[in-house]
Write a protein that holds these residues in place. Structure first.
Motif, PDB file in Angstrom:
ATOM      1  N   LEU A  75      12.077   2.475  33.228  1.00 45.14           N
ATOM      2  CA  LEU A  75      12.897   2.877  34.463  1.00 45.14           C
ATOM      3  C   LEU A  75      12.537   2.007  35.367  1.00 45.14           C
ATOM      4  O   LEU A  75      13.297   1.434  36.444  1.00 45.14           O
ATOM      5  CB  LEU A  75      12.763   4.184  34.674  1.00 45.14           C
ATOM      6  CG  LEU A  75      13.354   5.164  33.489  1.00 45.14           C
ATOM      7  CD1 LEU A  75      13.081   6.678  33.771  1.00 45.14           C
ATOM      8  CD2 LEU A  75      14.921   5.174  33.724  1.00 45.14           C
ATOM      9  N   GLU A  76      11.118   1.895  35.625  1.00 48.35           N
ATOM     10  CA  GLU A  76      10.600   0.895  36.962  1.00 48.35           C
ATOM     11  C   GLU A  76      11.081  -0.549  36.789  1.00 48.35           C
ATOM     12  O   GLU A  76      11.679  -1.281  37.403  1.00 48.35           O
ATOM     13  CB  GLU A  76       9.019   1.157  36.836  1.00 48.35           C
ATOM     14  CG  GLU A  76       8.482   2.496  37.300  1.00 48.35           C
ATOM     15  CD  GLU A  76       7.053   2.234  37.285  1.00 48.35           C
ATOM     16  OE1 GLU A  76       6.524   1.204  36.990  1.00 48.35           O
ATOM     17  OE2 GLU A  76       6.521   3.473  37.632  1.00 48.35           O
ATOM     18  N   GLN A  77      10.974  -1.013  35.520  1.00 46.10           N
ATOM     19  CA  GLN A  77      11.317  -2.388  35.095  1.00 46.10           C
ATOM     20  C   GLN A  77      12.709  -2.807  35.300  1.00 46.10           C
ATOM     21  O   GLN A  77      13.306  -3.851  35.605  1.00 46.10           O
ATOM     22  CB  GLN A  77      10.628  -2.962  33.733  1.00 46.10           C
ATOM     23  CG  GLN A  77       9.245  -2.855  33.815  1.00 46.10           C
ATOM     24  CD  GLN A  77       8.560  -3.941  34.763  1.00 46.10           C
ATOM     25  OE1 GLN A  77       8.038  -3.439  35.640  1.00 46.10           O
ATOM     26  NE2 GLN A  77       8.931  -5.190  34.529  1.00 46.10           N
ATOM     27  N   ALA A  78      13.521  -1.685  35.051  1.00 49.57           N
ATOM     28  CA  ALA A  78      15.048  -2.002  35.196  1.00 49.57           C
ATOM     29  C   ALA A  78      15.364  -2.303  36.438  1.00 49.57           C
ATOM     30  O   ALA A  78      16.550  -2.558  36.838  1.00 49.57           O
ATOM     31  CB  ALA A  78      15.867  -0.675  34.734  1.00 49.57           C
ATOM     32  N   ASP A  79      14.669  -1.925  37.428  1.00 51.14           N
ATOM     33  CA  ASP A  79      15.139  -2.178  39.071  1.00 51.14           C
ATOM     34  C   ASP A  79      14.332  -3.374  39.446  1.00 51.14           C
ATOM     35  O   ASP A  79      14.525  -3.848  40.545  1.00 51.14           O
ATOM     36  CB  ASP A  79      14.323  -1.044  39.681  1.00 51.14           C
ATOM     37  CG  ASP A  79      15.150   0.447  39.769  1.00 51.14           C
ATOM     38  OD1 ASP A  79      16.367   0.192  39.455  1.00 51.14           O
ATOM     39  OD2 ASP A  79      14.404   1.334  39.694  1.00 51.14           O
ATOM     40  N   LEU A  81       8.343  -5.789  28.212  1.00 54.64           N
ATOM     41  CA  LEU A  81       8.393  -4.436  28.812  1.00 54.64           C
ATOM     42  C   LEU A  81       7.721  -3.399  28.653  1.00 54.64           C
ATOM     43  O   LEU A  81       7.437  -2.303  28.558  1.00 54.64           O
ATOM     44  CB  LEU A  81       9.939  -4.128  28.866  1.00 54.64           C
ATOM     45  CG  LEU A  81      11.208  -4.822  29.361  1.00 54.64           C
ATOM     46  CD1 LEU A  81      12.446  -4.266  28.875  1.00 54.64           C
ATOM     47  CD2 LEU A  81      10.966  -5.383  30.808  1.00 54.64           C
ATOM     48  N   GLN A  82       6.441  -3.758  27.688  1.00 55.92           N
ATOM     49  CA  GLN A  82       5.641  -2.802  27.059  1.00 55.92           C
ATOM     50  C   GLN A  82       4.694  -2.517  27.906  1.00 55.92           C
ATOM     51  O   GLN A  82       4.036  -3.415  28.875  1.00 55.92           O
ATOM     52  CB  GLN A  82       5.118  -3.355  25.861  1.00 55.92           C
ATOM     53  CG  GLN A  82       6.032  -3.404  24.763  1.00 55.92           C
ATOM     54  CD  GLN A  82       5.585  -4.024  23.308  1.00 55.92           C
ATOM     55  OE1 GLN A  82       4.319  -4.214  23.303  1.00 55.92           O
ATOM     56  NE2 GLN A  82       6.455  -4.477  22.337  1.00 55.92           N
ATOM     57  N   THR A  83       4.109  -1.271  27.865  1.00 58.29           N
ATOM     58  CA  THR A  83       2.910  -0.905  28.718  1.00 58.29           C
ATOM     59  C   THR A  83       1.762  -1.252  27.876  1.00 58.29           C
ATOM     60  O   THR A  83       1.805  -1.715  26.589  1.00 58.29           O
ATOM     61  CB  THR A  83       2.837   0.486  29.033  1.00 58.29           C
ATOM     62  OG1 THR A  83       2.641   1.452  27.555  1.00 58.29           O
ATOM     63  CG2 THR A  83       4.035   1.147  29.735  1.00 58.29           C
ATOM     64  N   GLU A 110       4.870   7.523  29.316  1.00 60.49           N
ATOM     65  CA  GLU A 110       4.395   6.379  30.183  1.00 60.49           C
ATOM     66  C   GLU A 110       5.446   5.125  29.854  1.00 60.49           C
ATOM     67  O   GLU A 110       5.898   4.423  30.908  1.00 60.49           O
ATOM     68  CB  GLU A 110       3.094   6.105  29.810  1.00 60.49           C
ATOM     69  CG  GLU A 110       2.575   5.036  31.053  1.00 60.49           C
ATOM     70  CD  GLU A 110       1.036   4.474  30.773  1.00 60.49           C
ATOM     71  OE1 GLU A 110       0.350   4.224  31.700  1.00 60.49           O
ATOM     72  OE2 GLU A 110       0.759   4.602  29.483  1.00 60.49           O
ATOM     73  N   GLN A 111       5.646   4.896  28.730  1.00 59.14           N
ATOM     74  CA  GLN A 111       6.474   3.687  28.385  1.00 59.14           C
ATOM     75  C   GLN A 111       7.726   3.779  28.797  1.00 59.14           C
ATOM     76  O   GLN A 111       8.273   2.950  29.519  1.00 59.14           O
ATOM     77  CB  GLN A 111       6.425   3.412  26.822  1.00 59.14           C
ATOM     78  CG  GLN A 111       7.423   2.442  26.453  1.00 59.14           C
ATOM     79  CD  GLN A 111       6.915   0.864  26.821  1.00 59.14           C
ATOM     80  OE1 GLN A 111       5.871   0.509  26.469  1.00 59.14           O
ATOM     81  NE2 GLN A 111       7.773   0.564  27.771  1.00 59.14           N
ATOM     82  N   LEU A 112       8.368   4.949  28.720  1.00 57.06           N
ATOM     83  CA  LEU A 112       9.975   5.225  29.181  1.00 57.06           C
ATOM     84  C   LEU A 112       9.814   5.199  30.717  1.00 57.06           C
ATOM     85  O   LEU A 112      10.840   4.656  31.187  1.00 57.06           O
ATOM     86  CB  LEU A 112      10.338   6.619  28.576  1.00 57.06           C
ATOM     87  CG  LEU A 112      10.473   6.678  27.159  1.00 57.06           C
ATOM     88  CD1 LEU A 112      10.955   8.067  26.827  1.00 57.06           C
ATOM     89  CD2 LEU A 112      11.640   5.718  26.760  1.00 57.06           C
ATOM     90  N   LEU A 154      20.140   7.328  30.093  1.00 57.15           N
ATOM     91  CA  LEU A 154      19.902   7.722  28.654  1.00 57.15           C
ATOM     92  C   LEU A 154      18.309   7.778  28.745  1.00 57.15           C
ATOM     93  O   LEU A 154      17.707   8.522  27.857  1.00 57.15           O
ATOM     94  CB  LEU A 154      20.414   6.862  27.617  1.00 57.15           C
ATOM     95  CG  LEU A 154      20.268   7.152  26.229  1.00 57.15           C
ATOM     96  CD1 LEU A 154      20.520   8.659  25.917  1.00 57.15           C
ATOM     97  CD2 LEU A 154      20.853   6.156  25.288  1.00 57.15           C
ATOM     98  N   ILE A 155      17.404   6.797  29.121  1.00 58.09           N
ATOM     99  CA  ILE A 155      16.212   6.797  29.178  1.00 58.09           C
ATOM    100  C   ILE A 155      15.458   8.050  29.638  1.00 58.09           C
ATOM    101  O   ILE A 155      14.493   8.514  29.280  1.00 58.09           O
ATOM    102  CB  ILE A 155      15.819   5.364  29.918  1.00 58.09           C
ATOM    103  CG1 ILE A 155      16.258   4.134  29.035  1.00 58.09           C
ATOM    104  CG2 ILE A 155      14.061   5.409  29.619  1.00 58.09           C
ATOM    105  CD1 ILE A 155      15.792   2.888  29.646  1.00 58.09           C
TER     106      ILE A 155
END
Length: 277
Positions: free
Chosen positions: A188-192, A116-118, A182-184, A269-270
């Motif tokens: 949020l994008e990856q959580a979807d 999940l890292q940028t 950018e990482q956070l 929370l993110i």
């Protein structure tokens, strides 16, 4: 790019040559003598510790009186290098495992899970504390990590990720603040993403069952490949296949999931942490 693991190709080859010998009714000692090798050498091949050559596979087929083209294909494939070797990557044996996995259960305490890292976050991590490493090797490390991410959204053979991340990993600034923002946002994008389940373990949860550190469980599509527990430490890593320990790791992970915020609460929370940046 064909992404397969030499370790798992070796294991499949090992299972196959052991099955053929047993069907032929030969002991390891008799087979080894007929193949002009030591019993220990044949044992290592049947355990997957070393690969069997195409020439040795042909000799085994003659001895066991069987024609098995798949065996020859496995013998050729087992000698091929892992795709990540082109980047000069060792990665403590983890990429090898993840390449063949169908599901990853990941608990991280101080960093965002690798999948999940940028790019900028990963680069900042690789640069921290790695003295004497060339810029080219850093670039290679980052490239491999970005390639690994692609499996989460592949149409064929996608990788499923269930991640529990300690709040500390989200609040620790890796690189500049802009890198963390950018990482956070990426989290949020990856959580979807349908293959991703992301939960945050908040500070408010207090002490929990995995205070000693991060760990990863890997599941594989072939029932003959046992699930594995992977634990990395500063100077190396552990690969645990013992069923009782893997089961204990799974119980720990499920306990962490039940303690962590659900997916929706985790996203909120993110977002709050991102706003504070």
């Amino acid at each position: 790019m064909t992404r397969t693991s030499p370790t798992f190709r070796r294991r499949r080859l090992a299972r196959r040559i052991r099955q053929l010998r047993e069907r032929a009714g030969l002991t390891q000692e008799r087979a080894a003598t007929a193949l002009d090798m030591s019993t220990s050498a044949l044992s290592r091949k049947e355990n997957g510790d070393v690969a069997t050559s195409v020439h040795e596979a042909r000799s085994m087929m003659d001895l066991y009186d069987v024609r098995d083209d798949e065996l020859l294909d496995l013998a050729r494939a087992a000698r091929q290098r892992g795709w990540w070797r082109a980047y000069g990557i060792e990665d403590r044996g983890y990429v090898d495992l993840e390449t063949e996995a169908c599901s990853v259960l990941d608990f991280q305490v101080t960093t965002v899970p690798g999948l999940l890292q940028t790019e900028d976050y990963a680069r900042a991590l690789f640069l921290s504390g790695r003295f004497g490493v060339s810029s080219q090797q850093i670039n290679n490390d980052v490239a491999v990590r970005m390639i690994r991410r692609e499996r989460l959204t592949e149409l064929e053979n996608p990788l499923r990720l269930r991640a529990v991340v300690d709040e500390a990993a989200l609040r620790r600034t890796v690189g500049r603040e802009s890198v963390m923002r950018e990482q956070l946002a990426h989290l949020l994008e990856q959580a979807d993403v349908p293959t991703v389940e992301l939960q945050v373990l908040p500070f408010g949860a207090g002490a929990h069952c995995a205070m000693n550190g991060a760990f990863t469980l890997l599941e594989f599509p072939d029932p003959a490949d046992p699930d594995m527990l992977y634990v990395e430490y500063p100077t190396g890593s552990l690969h645990v296949e013992k069923a009782s320990e893997v089961k204990a790791g799974r119980v720990l992970f499920e306990d962490l999931r039940s303690t962590a915020l659900d997916v929706g609460e985790s996203k909120r929370l993110i977002e709050a942490i991102a706003e504070q940046l």
